[in-house]
Motif scaffolding. Sequence first.
Motif, PDB file in Angstrom:
ATOM      1  N   SER A  34       0.727  -1.235   0.090  1.00 39.50           N
ATOM      2  CA  SER A  34       0.125   0.060   0.029  1.00 39.50           C
ATOM      3  C   SER A  34       0.840   1.407  -0.044  1.00 39.50           C
ATOM      4  O   SER A  34       2.131   1.279   0.636  1.00 39.50           O
ATOM      5  N   PHE A  35       0.218   2.418  -0.669  1.00 38.47           N
ATOM      6  CA  PHE A  35       1.242   3.518  -0.665  1.00 38.47           C
ATOM      7  C   PHE A  35      -0.145   4.705  -0.644  1.00 38.47           C
ATOM      8  O   PHE A  35      -1.205   4.516  -1.599  1.00 38.47           O
ATOM      9  N   GLY A  36       0.088   5.669   0.322  1.00 42.43           N
ATOM     10  CA  GLY A  36      -1.058   6.857   0.180  1.00 42.43           C
ATOM     11  C   GLY A  36      -2.466   6.021   0.443  1.00 42.43           C
ATOM     12  O   GLY A  36      -2.548   5.382   1.603  1.00 42.43           O
ATOM     13  N   LYS A  37      -3.372   6.265  -0.295  1.00 43.73           N
ATOM     14  CA  LYS A  37      -4.469   5.745  -0.202  1.00 43.73           C
ATOM     15  C   LYS A  37      -5.014   4.504  -0.833  1.00 43.73           C
ATOM     16  O   LYS A  37      -6.174   4.547  -1.288  1.00 43.73           O
ATOM     17  N   SER A  38      -3.868   3.720  -1.269  1.00 44.34           N
ATOM     18  CA  SER A  38      -4.393   2.700  -1.971  1.00 44.34           C
ATOM     19  C   SER A  38      -4.501   1.629  -0.779  1.00 44.34           C
ATOM     20  O   SER A  38      -4.030   1.841   0.262  1.00 44.34           O
ATOM     21  N   ILE A 101      -8.769   6.270 -15.908  1.00 44.40           N
ATOM     22  CA  ILE A 101      -7.705   6.912 -15.306  1.00 44.40           C
ATOM     23  C   ILE A 101      -7.971   6.673 -13.960  1.00 44.40           C
ATOM     24  O   ILE A 101      -8.925   6.281 -13.178  1.00 44.40           O
ATOM     25  N   THR A 102      -6.721   6.783 -13.390  1.00 47.41           N
ATOM     26  CA  THR A 102      -6.461   6.299 -12.001  1.00 47.41           C
ATOM     27  C   THR A 102      -5.111   7.112 -11.388  1.00 47.41           C
ATOM     28  O   THR A 102      -4.688   7.887 -12.037  1.00 47.41           O
ATOM     29  N   ALA A 103      -4.814   6.613 -10.339  1.00 51.32           N
ATOM     30  CA  ALA A 103      -3.388   7.275  -9.677  1.00 51.32           C
ATOM     31  C   ALA A 103      -2.313   6.417 -10.157  1.00 51.32           C
ATOM     32  O   ALA A 103      -2.379   5.117 -10.459  1.00 51.32           O
ATOM     33  N   ALA A 104      -1.096   7.047 -10.589  1.00 46.24           N
ATOM     34  CA  ALA A 104       0.001   6.246 -11.000  1.00 46.24           C
ATOM     35  C   ALA A 104       0.375   5.150  -9.909  1.00 46.24           C
ATOM     36  O   ALA A 104       0.805   4.188 -10.201  1.00 46.24           O
ATOM     37  N   HIS A 105       0.274   5.721  -8.609  1.00 50.43           N
ATOM     38  CA  HIS A 105       0.747   4.694  -7.498  1.00 50.43           C
ATOM     39  C   HIS A 105      -0.015   3.305  -7.287  1.00 50.43           C
ATOM     40  O   HIS A 105       0.098   2.648  -7.014  1.00 50.43           O
ATOM     41  N   CYS A 106      -1.266   3.553  -8.158  1.00 49.82           N
ATOM     42  CA  CYS A 106      -2.024   2.090  -8.012  1.00 49.82           C
ATOM     43  C   CYS A 106      -1.525   1.034  -9.092  1.00 49.82           C
ATOM     44  O   CYS A 106      -1.909   0.096  -9.207  1.00 49.82           O
ATOM     45  N   ALA A 107      -1.029   1.686 -10.273  1.00 50.89           N
ATOM     46  CA  ALA A 107      -0.625   0.933 -11.528  1.00 50.89           C
ATOM     47  C   ALA A 107       1.003   0.854 -11.744  1.00 50.89           C
ATOM     48  O   ALA A 107       1.067   0.120 -12.818  1.00 50.89           O
ATOM     49  N   PHE A 108       1.816   1.218 -10.779  1.00 52.54           N
ATOM     50  CA  PHE A 108       2.993   1.315 -10.956  1.00 52.54           C
ATOM     51  C   PHE A 108       3.814   0.716  -9.695  1.00 52.54           C
ATOM     52  O   PHE A 108       3.717   1.364  -8.669  1.00 52.54           O
ATOM     53  N   THR A 226      -9.148   4.171  -1.873  1.00 48.51           N
ATOM     54  CA  THR A 226      -9.922   5.270  -2.629  1.00 48.51           C
ATOM     55  C   THR A 226      -8.803   5.992  -3.673  1.00 48.51           C
ATOM     56  O   THR A 226      -9.425   6.995  -4.317  1.00 48.51           O
ATOM     57  N   SER A 227      -7.712   5.549  -3.585  1.00 53.13           N
ATOM     58  CA  SER A 227      -6.809   6.241  -4.518  1.00 53.13           C
ATOM     59  C   SER A 227      -7.051   5.951  -5.903  1.00 53.13           C
ATOM     60  O   SER A 227      -7.572   4.830  -6.097  1.00 53.13           O
ATOM     61  N   GLY A 228      -7.200   7.070  -6.826  1.00 54.15           N
ATOM     62  CA  GLY A 228      -7.514   6.725  -8.053  1.00 54.15           C
ATOM     63  C   GLY A 228      -9.039   7.269  -8.373  1.00 54.15           C
ATOM     64  O   GLY A 228      -9.346   7.396  -9.484  1.00 54.15           O
ATOM     65  N   SER A 229      -9.670   7.675  -7.127  1.00 48.42           N
ATOM     66  CA  SER A 229     -11.162   8.144  -7.426  1.00 48.42           C
ATOM     67  C   SER A 229     -11.259   9.155  -8.302  1.00 48.42           C
ATOM     68  O   SER A 229     -10.640  10.214  -7.863  1.00 48.42           O
ATOM     69  N   PRO A 230     -12.164   9.368  -9.112  1.00 46.41           N
ATOM     70  CA  PRO A 230     -12.241  10.690 -10.103  1.00 46.41           C
ATOM     71  C   PRO A 230     -13.064  11.668  -9.192  1.00 46.41           C
ATOM     72  O   PRO A 230     -14.029  11.541  -8.366  1.00 46.41           O
ATOM     73  N   TRP A 231     -12.452  12.823  -9.436  1.00 45.79           N
ATOM     74  CA  TRP A 231     -13.168  14.301  -9.059  1.00 45.79           C
ATOM     75  C   TRP A 231     -13.864  14.551 -10.120  1.00 45.79           C
ATOM     76  O   TRP A 231     -13.233  15.350 -11.226  1.00 45.79           O
TER      77      TRP A 231
END
Length: 281
Positions: A34-38, A101-108, A226-231
Motif C-alpha cells: 500500500s502507498f497513500g490511499k491505495s 484513469i486512476t492514480a499512478a501509484h495504483c498501477a506502477f 480510494t486512490s484513483g477516485s475521480p473528481w
Amino acid sequence: MLPLTFIVIVAAAVVGYASEEADISRGRVSGHSSFGKSGEAGQDPQDQDPAATAPADDGSAYTPRRTEQNARVGAVFEKDDSGDHFCTASVVQSPGRNMLITAAHCAFDADAGATVDDLVFAPDYRDGDEPTGLWKVKKVIVDDRWAKSQDEDLDVAFLVLDKKKGKQIQDVLGGNTLGIDRGFDNEVKITGYPTSRDTPISCQNRTTKYSDTQLRIQCTDFEGGTSGSPWLADYDPRSHTGTVIGVLGGHEGGGDEDDVSYAAYFDDDIAKLYRRAQDED
C-alpha cells in the motif's frame, strides 16, 4: 513496591507494542504493497445503511445509488476478484473507447520499477456483484518522470482495457471527459472504493488550492482503497457526461488523513500523458 506511574508507563508500552505488531501482521497479509490511499487487506467490510442513498452535507461521505454516472467508477483488483480491491478507477473518453484513469501509484510498482501487468477493473462493484463483469487491463501508461522518481505532481495513470464480448468499455458504460487547467475552485463529486467496504462511497464538496500543483478537498472516510477516485465536475444529465478534473492521489499519495484528500493538478503534463496514452493504444 513499584511506583504507580511506572506501572502505567510499562503497561502503555506493552499495549502500544502489541498494536504495532498487529499492524505489521496486517501488512504482511496483503499481496499488494500500500502507498497513500491505495488499500491494504485486514479489515472487515463495514457498509453504511443501504438506505442512505441521498447526498449528505458537503464533505460527508454517503452510499451512492446505482446510476449511469456511478457505473463508470469501479474497484481495481490484481489478477481477479478473489483478493481485496485496493484502488479505484473510472472510464474516460478516448478514440479507442477503452480507457480508464486512476492514480499512478495504483498501477506502477516503484520497488520493481515497472507497471503492474495483471490489473482488472470491476465497474459498479457492490457486494461481489459485477453488472458488466471484470475488464482486463492490457496496458498501463504513466509519465516517465513518475516511473523514475514518483513525482507527486504526476501521480496519474491511464489504463487501456481489452475488449469484452466484442465491445469496448465506453460502448457499454459511456465515459467522462478530461478537464485540463480547470482552476482550483470547483464543485466536484468524488466516488471511490475503500478496501474496508464492498460498496462505494461518494462525497460532494468544493476543491481548494493546496499548492500550485495540487488540489485539496475535505471529504470524510476516504481511506485506503480510494486512490484513483475521480473528481467529477459539471455532470450534465442530458449528455450523461461529466468532467474529471483530478484523481485522488498526488500529495502523500492522496493524504494521510481519511477526511482530507489531494489530487495532482491537471496541467499540460497530464494533457500530454493523455495524448500519449491514446497514441499507444
